[in-house]
Design an enzyme around this catalytic site. Sequence first.
Site, PDB file in Angstrom:
ATOM      1  N   TYR A   9      -1.709   0.117  10.408  1.00  0.00           N
ATOM      2  CA  TYR A   9      -1.809  -0.504   9.087  1.00  0.00           C
ATOM      3  C   TYR A   9      -0.602  -0.126   8.227  1.00  0.00           C
ATOM      4  O   TYR A   9       0.043  -0.981   7.611  1.00  0.00           O
ATOM      5  CB  TYR A   9      -3.113  -0.011   8.428  1.00  0.00           C
ATOM      6  CG  TYR A   9      -3.319  -0.399   6.981  1.00  0.00           C
ATOM      7  CD1 TYR A   9      -3.750  -1.671   6.633  1.00  0.00           C
ATOM      8  CD2 TYR A   9      -3.130   0.540   5.958  1.00  0.00           C
ATOM      9  CE1 TYR A   9      -3.973  -2.007   5.296  1.00  0.00           C
ATOM     10  CE2 TYR A   9      -3.350   0.209   4.627  1.00  0.00           C
ATOM     11  CZ  TYR A   9      -3.774  -1.069   4.295  1.00  0.00           C
ATOM     12  OH  TYR A   9      -3.998  -1.393   2.983  1.00  0.00           O
ATOM     13  N   SER A  54       0.830  -1.198   0.000  1.00  0.00           N
ATOM     14  CA  SER A  54       0.000   0.000   0.000  1.00  0.00           C
ATOM     15  C   SER A  54       0.865   1.248   0.000  1.00  0.00           C
ATOM     16  O   SER A  54       1.974   1.235   0.542  1.00  0.00           O
ATOM     17  CB  SER A  54      -0.899   0.020   1.241  1.00  0.00           C
ATOM     18  OG  SER A  54      -1.554   1.265   1.342  1.00  0.00           O
TER      19      SER A  54
END
Lengths: 246, 441
Positions: free
Chosen positions: A151, A138
């Site tokens: 995250y 990501s």
Amino acid sequence: MTSRMSVLVLGGSSDIGRAAARAFAEAGYDVGLAGRDAAALEPDAADLRARYGIEANTWTFDVLDTASFEGFVAGLPALPDVVISIVGLLGVQQNAESDLAHATTIMRSNYEGPSLILGLFAERFLARGSGTVVGVSSVAGDRGRASNYVYGSAKAGFSAFLSGLRARVSRGGVHVVTVKPGFVRTRMTEGMKLIGPLTVDAPVVGDAILNAVEKKVDVVYVSGKWRLVMLIIKTLPEAVFKKLKF
Amino acid sequence: MTLVSGWGRFPVVDSEVLRPRSFGAVGEAVVAGSVARGNGRAYGDAAIGVARTIGMTGFDRIRSFDPATGCIRLEAGVLLSDLIDSFGPRGFLPFVVPGTRFVSVGGAIAADVHGKNHHGEGGFGRYVDSILLRTGQGETLEISREQNSDAFFATVGGMGLTGVVLEATMRLRHVETGWIREHVISASDLDAAMRALEAGDSATYSVAWIDCVARGNDLGRSLIYLGEHARADELADGADRFPLGKTPGLAVPVDLPSMTLNRLSIRAFNELYYRMGARRAGRDHVVSLYPYFFPLDGIADWNRIYGRRGFLQHQCVIPQADARAVLADILDRVSRRGDASFLAVLKKLGHGDGLLSFPLPGYTLALDFPVRGDILNFLDEIDRIVVAAGGRIYLAKDARQSRATFEAGYGALSRFNAIRKSLDPAGNIRSKLSQRLFDEV
């Protein structure tokens, strides 16, 4: 016997997983879909068979059950040509700040599990002398942000793992792809405020993964705009960055 | 709550939008005042729930396909574009496609959409063998012509009001290529256009693009496009058997100011379009199926051409007997008004299948109007002419017809309502359209 190439999609029930499976099936790959509930993946496998006339199978795979990984890989009837990990968990940052169990699940789902399973496949591919490993990481891993650093840090670890793995195995005929999708309209981001021009649909990510595998690209920002955005974010001095709210 | 509208962007209304991920969750999503929505290409308020709108495009799986028979089982959210792209290269296409390929199978069933072949081959529902329906009462029924046939004929063309279409089994057409052999005829007025369409009755596909600004002797001048599926031996050497459909490259980036569409610009555009078409008339040539069937799909978000206030499409069908005189009257009023669409569509229809299916043997005329001024009154005036001729207005395009117009046009309404009541006694399934046109007040 079929001479078609094959792809194994870990996290096959996610929107990006389904899109990637369709992109590869359309290109003529046989597809394995792996997820926690193999039976729930069967309609997607049937869809791929009916649409593209390829072979599609389903497998049970739980990214948190690292003890099962050796057995999972050994249990596959054949080593695939390409393995893609789309597994991930966004979680809730605010909860993760005080709930250790939640933070642990986010970290393990995005870093530990995906890294270990892809590392395992890379070893097998190295022994065979060929194969492609794809990790969907990501842009959130490019710099820790106040709003989602649990995250983001796990994705940062995953990106670093893939980068190191790539450096080590590339001479052995094994290719490692890191995919950084940016904002994607999926179940995971439903209800979130996404910036329109920076947001893509899942099929765009699926096509980008196929393209990266076939063209042997190392790191893919699905929307080119993200490369610039993250370059700016990465270069901001920490003194400035910590005052920003995002 | 979310602001929702149809493709015409009029009306814009509040409705909660839910996107369930399993058929079980679809069932739970149905509350009082719910209706299913596919890809949002109905023009008006047909796919907007009174309280809740259930988005179905996530259900896009093919369940099974038999290449020997062309029989396919699929989930309701599969788009026709997806079906064409996946099965076209394998030699199969839907029997019936409307003017856009971006509609869902569920929506195509609910509107019993028609294509350029309705005069000979009927509507979308004719090729649907069975439907898995989740009723407003909470039952999941497999319905077909033989099994629960009342529910079947109420669901085909029933605008989603019998329940949520979950899956369908239908037949695809075998084709040799993805190309159409097209024959263009230029018609200098309405009589010539209607004669050409009558003569084109034996063609698989026929449609006329009509210049609705033309007046006087030119009233109704048109280009008639006849089409047949091209055989492989009719293609140029080296041509792909199946051309790929491009994702729209051109997009309308912003809402154009409503000034853009004025009498002069439309007149100029139509003059150019007619002359370009007339130059191609007479000779056969082979075109890709995409521009033939979906001329407007090449421009993404073309609905924005009509500006922020949106537009209305008026599509009526006039029974065969009086069609000539009635169409001339309507076209004359439209041309005198001068702000209808660039191009209107005229074509012949055959018998409809579902109780609320739009088609009936005769001529259908589709016109676009920007939402402004006294347009609602003007369309009411056109409706009176349609009703007097025994015609009706297409529900999938409608955003404004009156109850009286609707009731006059759809003779099977009471039968439909009785079946709907038996499937959904509590009246859970309700759309803004049903609320406007026929729910009990």
